[in-house]
Design a protein around this motif. Structure first.
Motif, PDB file in Angstrom:
ATOM      1  N   THR A 150       0.874  -1.129  -0.111  1.00 23.44           N
ATOM      2  CA  THR A 150      -0.155   0.047  -0.089  1.00 23.44           C
ATOM      3  C   THR A 150       0.825   1.104  -0.169  1.00 23.44           C
ATOM      4  OG1 THR A 150      -1.733  -1.376   0.970  1.00 23.44           O
ATOM      5  CG2 THR A 150      -1.877   1.291   1.134  1.00 23.44           C
ATOM      6  N   VAL A 151       0.753   2.073  -0.956  1.00 27.08           N
ATOM      7  CA  VAL A 151       1.443   3.190  -1.143  1.00 27.08           C
ATOM      8  C   VAL A 151       0.461   4.575  -1.138  1.00 27.08           C
ATOM      9  CG1 VAL A 151       3.101   4.519  -2.428  1.00 27.08           C
ATOM     10  CG2 VAL A 151       3.137   2.050  -2.583  1.00 27.08           C
ATOM     11  N   SER A 152       0.934   5.271  -0.159  1.00 26.92           N
ATOM     12  CA  SER A 152       0.034   6.355   0.154  1.00 26.92           C
ATOM     13  C   SER A 152       0.646   7.678   0.130  1.00 26.92           C
ATOM     14  CB  SER A 152      -0.762   6.415   1.454  1.00 26.92           C
ATOM     15  OG  SER A 152      -1.417   4.868   1.575  1.00 26.92           O
ATOM     16  N   ALA A 153      -0.174   8.771  -0.182  1.00 24.09           N
ATOM     17  CA  ALA A 153       0.257  10.310  -0.019  1.00 24.09           C
ATOM     18  C   ALA A 153      -0.572  10.760   1.084  1.00 24.09           C
ATOM     19  CB  ALA A 153       0.258  11.044  -1.183  1.00 24.09           C
ATOM     20  N   LEU A 154      -0.211  11.392   2.269  1.00 22.46           N
ATOM     21  CA  LEU A 154      -0.828  11.670   3.329  1.00 22.46           C
ATOM     22  C   LEU A 154      -1.552  13.134   2.816  1.00 22.46           C
ATOM     23  CD1 LEU A 154       0.874  11.225   6.825  1.00 22.46           C
ATOM     24  CD2 LEU A 154      -1.038   9.990   5.841  1.00 22.46           C
ATOM     25  N   THR A 155      -2.740  13.226   2.996  1.00 17.79           N
ATOM     26  CA  THR A 155      -3.459  14.327   2.789  1.00 17.79           C
ATOM     27  C   THR A 155      -4.022  15.334   4.089  1.00 17.79           C
ATOM     28  OG1 THR A 155      -5.510  13.311   2.530  1.00 17.79           O
ATOM     29  CG2 THR A 155      -4.160  13.796   0.615  1.00 17.79           C
ATOM     30  N   SER A 156      -3.835  14.570   5.194  1.00 14.95           N
ATOM     31  CA  SER A 156      -4.276  15.402   6.617  1.00 14.95           C
ATOM     32  C   SER A 156      -3.613  14.428   7.540  1.00 14.95           C
ATOM     33  CB  SER A 156      -5.684  15.327   6.924  1.00 14.95           C
ATOM     34  OG  SER A 156      -6.381  13.971   7.159  1.00 14.95           O
ATOM     35  N   ARG A 157      -3.529  15.005   8.855  1.00 20.99           N
ATOM     36  CA  ARG A 157      -2.994  14.351   9.989  1.00 20.99           C
ATOM     37  C   ARG A 157      -3.932  14.458  11.012  1.00 20.99           C
ATOM     38  NH1 ARG A 157       2.602  12.690   9.576  1.00 20.99           N
ATOM     39  NH2 ARG A 157       3.699  14.168   8.018  1.00 20.99           N
ATOM     40  N   ASP A 158      -4.045  13.340  11.899  1.00 18.10           N
ATOM     41  CA  ASP A 158      -4.926  13.317  13.358  1.00 18.10           C
ATOM     42  C   ASP A 158      -6.419  13.562  12.625  1.00 18.10           C
ATOM     43  OD1 ASP A 158      -5.576  13.240  15.653  1.00 18.10           O
ATOM     44  OD2 ASP A 158      -5.160  15.341  16.241  1.00 18.10           O
ATOM     45  N   PRO A 159      -6.972  12.915  12.076  1.00 17.98           N
ATOM     46  CA  PRO A 159      -6.621  11.484  11.695  1.00 17.98           C
ATOM     47  C   PRO A 159      -5.709  11.380  10.299  1.00 17.98           C
ATOM     48  CG  PRO A 159      -8.673  11.844  10.846  1.00 17.98           C
ATOM     49  CD  PRO A 159      -8.172  13.018  11.606  1.00 17.98           C
ATOM     50  N   ASP A 160      -4.872  10.350  10.154  1.00 18.46           N
ATOM     51  CA  ASP A 160      -3.834  10.343   9.122  1.00 18.46           C
ATOM     52  C   ASP A 160      -4.883   9.647   7.792  1.00 18.46           C
ATOM     53  OD1 ASP A 160      -1.594  11.151  10.526  1.00 18.46           O
ATOM     54  OD2 ASP A 160      -1.507   9.112  11.266  1.00 18.46           O
ATOM     55  N   LEU A 161      -5.210  10.646   6.971  1.00 17.91           N
ATOM     56  CA  LEU A 161      -6.017  10.151   5.725  1.00 17.91           C
ATOM     57  C   LEU A 161      -5.105  10.343   4.473  1.00 17.91           C
ATOM     58  CD1 LEU A 161      -9.349  11.811   6.362  1.00 17.91           C
ATOM     59  CD2 LEU A 161      -8.838   9.198   7.094  1.00 17.91           C
ATOM     60  N   GLY A 162      -5.398   9.796   3.446  1.00 22.54           N
ATOM     61  CA  GLY A 162      -4.565  10.067   2.164  1.00 22.54           C
ATOM     62  C   GLY A 162      -5.217   9.484   1.092  1.00 22.54           C
ATOM     63  N   ILE A 163      -4.551   9.724  -0.016  1.00 21.28           N
ATOM     64  CA  ILE A 163      -4.888   8.949  -1.453  1.00 21.28           C
ATOM     65  C   ILE A 163      -3.897   7.710  -1.330  1.00 21.28           C
ATOM     66  CG2 ILE A 163      -3.500  10.518  -2.620  1.00 21.28           C
ATOM     67  CD1 ILE A 163      -5.164   9.574  -5.184  1.00 21.28           C
ATOM     68  N   SER A 164      -4.430   6.414  -1.526  1.00 26.15           N
ATOM     69  CA  SER A 164      -3.621   5.430  -1.483  1.00 26.15           C
ATOM     70  C   SER A 164      -3.940   4.338  -2.740  1.00 26.15           C
ATOM     71  CB  SER A 164      -4.094   4.444  -0.091  1.00 26.15           C
ATOM     72  OG  SER A 164      -3.842   5.235   1.126  1.00 26.15           O
ATOM     73  N   PHE A 165      -2.907   3.574  -3.102  1.00 26.24           N
ATOM     74  CA  PHE A 165      -3.053   2.659  -4.125  1.00 26.24           C
ATOM     75  C   PHE A 165      -2.407   1.194  -3.181  1.00 26.24           C
ATOM     76  CE2 PHE A 165      -2.301   6.287  -6.839  1.00 26.24           C
ATOM     77  CZ  PHE A 165      -3.297   5.945  -7.721  1.00 26.24           C
ATOM     78  N   LEU A 166      -3.368   0.607  -3.449  1.00 22.34           N
ATOM     79  CA  LEU A 166      -3.248  -0.916  -2.708  1.00 22.34           C
ATOM     80  C   LEU A 166      -3.041  -1.909  -3.938  1.00 22.34           C
ATOM     81  CD1 LEU A 166      -5.305   0.601  -0.723  1.00 22.34           C
ATOM     82  CD2 LEU A 166      -5.782  -1.595  -0.027  1.00 22.34           C
ATOM     83  N   ILE A 167      -1.802  -2.453  -3.959  1.00 18.92           N
ATOM     84  CA  ILE A 167      -1.241  -3.051  -5.208  1.00 18.92           C
ATOM     85  C   ILE A 167      -1.004  -4.469  -4.734  1.00 18.92           C
ATOM     86  CG2 ILE A 167       0.599  -3.243  -6.900  1.00 18.92           C
ATOM     87  CD1 ILE A 167      -0.853  -0.546  -6.865  1.00 18.92           C
ATOM     88  N   ASP A 168      -1.303  -5.349  -5.821  1.00 21.94           N
ATOM     89  CA  ASP A 168      -1.093  -7.006  -5.515  1.00 21.94           C
ATOM     90  C   ASP A 168      -0.314  -7.060  -6.816  1.00 21.94           C
ATOM     91  OD1 ASP A 168      -0.970  -9.475  -5.261  1.00 21.94           O
ATOM     92  OD2 ASP A 168      -3.205 -10.133  -4.954  1.00 21.94           O
ATOM     93  N   TYR A 169       1.042  -7.851  -6.960  1.00 22.47           N
ATOM     94  CA  TYR A 169       1.863  -7.834  -7.884  1.00 22.47           C
ATOM     95  C   TYR A 169       2.878  -9.056  -7.621  1.00 22.47           C
ATOM     96  CZ  TYR A 169       4.738  -6.267 -11.947  1.00 22.47           C
ATOM     97  OH  TYR A 169       5.660  -6.218 -12.866  1.00 22.47           O
ATOM     98  N   ALA A 170       2.330 -10.410  -7.922  1.00 20.56           N
ATOM     99  CA  ALA A 170       3.289 -11.252  -7.686  1.00 20.56           C
ATOM    100  C   ALA A 170       4.415 -11.507  -8.683  1.00 20.56           C
ATOM    101  CB  ALA A 170       2.317 -12.715  -7.626  1.00 20.56           C
ATOM    102  N   GLY A 171       4.483 -10.630  -9.799  1.00 22.64           N
ATOM    103  CA  GLY A 171       5.456 -10.962 -10.552  1.00 22.64           C
ATOM    104  C   GLY A 171       6.419  -9.661 -10.688  1.00 22.64           C
TER     105      GLY A 171
END
Length: 332
Positions: A150-171
């Motif tokens: 999961t790779v994310s860019a935080l857009t806020s803190r407390d709470p920690d929210l962001g835009i995230s990419f959840l990647i499944d890549y076995a290769g």
């Protein structure tokens, strides 16, 4: 109702992400030294530079600006071309406004599953920082097999929210693939992101933390403070909690444990008590039409893991709060 399964799936995914573990399809770890897409298109793991630990004040990624952002623009065929060839058009979530998925084949024929989420909770933000991207703190969490990240860019803190990419890549390297998509996504957020069409009375733009005050929740849960759990959900409390959630779904109906309730909304509301040993009840009602036959749903949930429903009246508490939420929603 269908909502049970979908809601459970959403909570299950949130729990998996919180544990830093994503479901993977491969049995063994890949050779992460081999990349099937050009290394020159992929940012290094360190990000642009060390990220600040202070508040994030970028207006382009403020919660109000992100709520109407369409997530599918980040996993459409054009966006995924940097990784390979997309299987087709992206699939928006049927139970979340901020989630969209797609699959892509890298040049070597390996499949990459991509899930883009806008304004989701980012776990391990303080310990898994890897620099910054577009001026925003970057966070990476890889699972123990090395096939998911999961790779994310935080857009806020407390709470920690962001835009995230959840990647499944076995290769290949899933974190590297995630960074490849994250950089242009953050750039798009700062330029002209695609947004849902404006619709009178839509819940898309509503801050879920604004429709209940801490004082209103206090008789149910003492000293509970509002905390966003996504752009479209807010939680008061922990072991005993109240959650306000806005999501797309099929129209709520009576049956499968759901019974009619009155919250003062124009449409019929329904309530359902949880079947587990804890005290739990959900109240939900249709707010307005959404798209493709689905509707916008407002839900208030009360849960207390420390007591039994027969001594707690969970539906009575949830209903009382729902009656306070309904009149605060915009009129369709």
């Amino acid at each position: 109702m269908v909502h049970d399964l979908r809601r459970g799936r959403f909570l299950k995914l949130s729990a998996l992400v919180a544990a830093g573990v994503l479901v993977v399809s491969a049995c063994g770890g890949p050779d992460l030294g081999k990349q099937n897409f050009a290394r020159t298109t992929v940012p290094a793991a360190s990000g642009d530079s060390p990220a600040s630990s202070g508040p994030i004040t970028d207006p382009a990624v403020a919660s109000a600006a992100l709520r109407p952002v369409q997530p599918c623009q980040f996993v459409d065929q054009a966006s995924l071309a940097v990784l390979g060839t997309a299987d087709g058009d992206p699939t928006p979530s049927s139970v979340r406004f901020d989630d969209c998925r797609n699959k892509v084949k890298d040049p070597g024929g390996k499949e990459i599953s991509v899930d883009a989420q806008v304004g989701t909770l980012v776990t391990f933000a303080s310990s898994k920082g890897t620099g910054q991207v577009g001026g925003l703190p970057q966070v990476e969490v890889k699972d123990t097999t090395g096939t998911s990240c999961t790779v994310s860019a935080l857009t806020s803190r407390d709470p920690d929210l962001g835009i995230s990419f959840l990647i499944d890549y076995a290769g290949g390297d899933p974190c590297r693939a995630g960074r490849t998509l994250l950089t242009p996504a953050v750039q798009k957020l700062h330029s002209s992101p695609q947004k849902y069409a404006e619709a009178k009375g839509s819940l898309i733009d509503v801050d879920p933390c604004s429709v209940l005050t801490d004082a209103a929740v206090a008789p149910v849960i003492k000293n509970a403070k509002a905390g966003a759990s996504s752009l479209h959900s807010c939680v008061w409390g922990t072991s005993a909690s109240v959650t306000v959630l806005f999501f797309p779904s099929t129209p709520p109906l009576e049956g499968d444990g759901w019974v009619k309730a009155d919250v003062g909304a124009p449409s019929q509301a329904f309530q359902k008590q949880g079947a587990t040993g804890s005290s739990d009840c959900r109240i939900q009602w249709q707010h307005r039409p959404w798209q493709d036959g689905s509707v916008e749903v407002a839900q208030v949930q009360y849960t207390n893991y420390d007591t039994k429903p027969e001594t707690d009246d969970p539906c009575g508490k949830a209903l009382g709060l729902a009656k306070q939420v309904a009149p605060k929603l915009p009129q369709p």
